[in-house]
Design a protein around this motif. Structure first.
Motif, PDB file in Angstrom:
ATOM      1  N   UNK A 186      28.401  76.518  41.247  1.00  0.00           N
ATOM      2  CA  UNK A 186      29.141  77.464  40.404  1.00  0.00           C
ATOM      3  C   UNK A 186      28.400  78.798  40.345  1.00  0.00           C
ATOM      4  N   UNK A 187      27.086  78.739  40.234  1.00  0.00           N
ATOM      5  CA  UNK A 187      26.278  79.961  40.221  1.00  0.00           C
ATOM      6  C   UNK A 187      26.444  80.711  41.536  1.00  0.00           C
ATOM      7  N   UNK A 237      19.770  76.954  27.176  1.00  0.00           N
ATOM      8  CA  UNK A 237      21.057  76.756  27.847  1.00  0.00           C
ATOM      9  C   UNK A 237      21.868  78.037  27.970  1.00  0.00           C
ATOM     10  N   UNK A 238      21.646  79.028  27.139  1.00  0.00           N
ATOM     11  CA  UNK A 238      22.468  80.241  27.223  1.00  0.00           C
ATOM     12  C   UNK A 238      22.281  80.982  28.539  1.00  0.00           C
ATOM     13  N   UNK A 239      21.179  80.703  29.244  1.00  0.00           N
ATOM     14  CA  UNK A 239      20.913  81.373  30.507  1.00  0.00           C
ATOM     15  C   UNK A 239      21.605  80.700  31.688  1.00  0.00           C
ATOM     16  N   UNK A 240      22.068  79.490  31.549  1.00  0.00           N
ATOM     17  CA  UNK A 240      22.685  78.798  32.679  1.00  0.00           C
ATOM     18  C   UNK A 240      21.639  78.430  33.725  1.00  0.00           C
ATOM     19  N   UNK A 241      22.052  78.367  34.989  1.00  0.00           N
ATOM     20  CA  UNK A 241      21.136  77.964  36.054  1.00  0.00           C
ATOM     21  C   UNK A 241      20.171  79.103  36.345  1.00  0.00           C
ATOM     22  N   UNK A 242      18.883  78.745  36.467  1.00  0.00           N
ATOM     23  CA  UNK A 242      17.877  79.791  36.595  1.00  0.00           C
ATOM     24  C   UNK A 242      16.682  79.273  37.390  1.00  0.00           C
ATOM     25  N   UNK A 243      16.802  79.239  38.724  1.00  0.00           N
ATOM     26  CA  UNK A 243      15.669  78.893  39.576  1.00  0.00           C
ATOM     27  C   UNK A 243      15.629  79.841  40.764  1.00  0.00           C
ATOM     28  N   UNK A 244      14.435  79.979  41.336  1.00  0.00           N
ATOM     29  CA  UNK A 244      14.372  80.725  42.585  1.00  0.00           C
ATOM     30  C   UNK A 244      14.896  79.817  43.699  1.00  0.00           C
ATOM     31  N   UNK A 245      15.136  80.386  44.838  1.00  0.00           N
ATOM     32  CA  UNK A 245      15.632  79.714  46.042  1.00  0.00           C
ATOM     33  C   UNK A 245      17.117  79.375  45.971  1.00  0.00           C
ATOM     34  N   UNK A 246      17.738  79.474  44.806  1.00  0.00           N
ATOM     35  CA  UNK A 246      19.170  79.209  44.685  1.00  0.00           C
ATOM     36  C   UNK A 246      19.979  80.222  45.478  1.00  0.00           C
ATOM     37  N   UNK A 247      19.409  81.404  45.669  1.00  0.00           N
ATOM     38  CA  UNK A 247      20.121  82.494  46.337  1.00  0.00           C
ATOM     39  C   UNK A 247      19.924  82.515  47.846  1.00  0.00           C
ATOM     40  N   UNK A 248      19.253  81.505  48.387  1.00  0.00           N
ATOM     41  CA  UNK A 248      18.901  81.520  49.815  1.00  0.00           C
ATOM     42  C   UNK A 248      20.000  80.953  50.713  1.00  0.00           C
TER      43      UNK A 248
END
Length: 171
Positions: A29-30, A83-94
């Motif tokens: 979804x992100x 939880x208000x930030x939702x998904x928040x990790x590096x590498x998700x954008x790769x």
């Protein structure tokens, strides 16, 4: 009028099933909201990510990639936030083709998130310094609450500190 009711019922059931997804659904979804292609879920990667998220949450590890190391050929991203930030990790954008994700709730009330990906170069498809904030946390409404006991036998290993390929920091 009956056809409207049936359509409303089908729509409601579809939304409920979607809202009961999980961490991997949050990642996709992100990515959709950020204009990136969806990933194909790898069950072994999701299992690893879930265990590592539980381990990090149980120990309150907030300094990046601590805990069990990913197998060779996989790239991971770790994050923690309310939880208000939702998904928040590096590498998700790769540019990965396959992925897995896990999230667990720590005693501090924060979500400990782990993403793992493979099947790409690891190149960011969007600028990682300008992540969009997209609240996806409603997709994983019933988080696993981590306890202080070790989650997996492999998780008892000492945390490693390595230079993050994405941000350059030592975690």
């Amino acid at each position: 009028m009956n056809s409207r009711f049936i359509l409303l019922l089908v729509f409601t059931l579809s939304c409920t099933a979607f809202a009961q997804g999980g961490a991997f659904d949050e990642v996709n979804a992100w990515r959709r909201a950020a204009g990136l292609p969806q990933l194909i879920e790898d069950p072994a990667m999701t299992e690893f990510a879930e265990r590592k998220a539980q381990y990090r949450a149980a120990k309150g590890l907030k300094n990046g990639h601590q805990g069990p190391s990913v197998p060779g050929g996989w790239t991971e991203g770790c994050g923690e936030a309310t939880s208000r930030w939702g998904w928040l990790t590096c590498a998700t954008e790769c540019d990965f083709q396959y992925g897995g994700a896990g999230v667990a709730l720590g005693a501090d009330g924060e979500r400990y998130m782990v993403f793992v990906g493979r099947g790409g170069s690891g190149r960011a498809l969007i600028n990682p310094n300008h992540y969009p904030i997209i609240n996806t946390s409603h997709l994983t409404p019933s988080l696993t609450r981590a306890n202080a006991a070790p989650v997996v036998a492999a998780a008892t290993a000492q945390p490693t500190q390595t230079r993050c390929a994405k941000c350059g920091r030592v975690h």
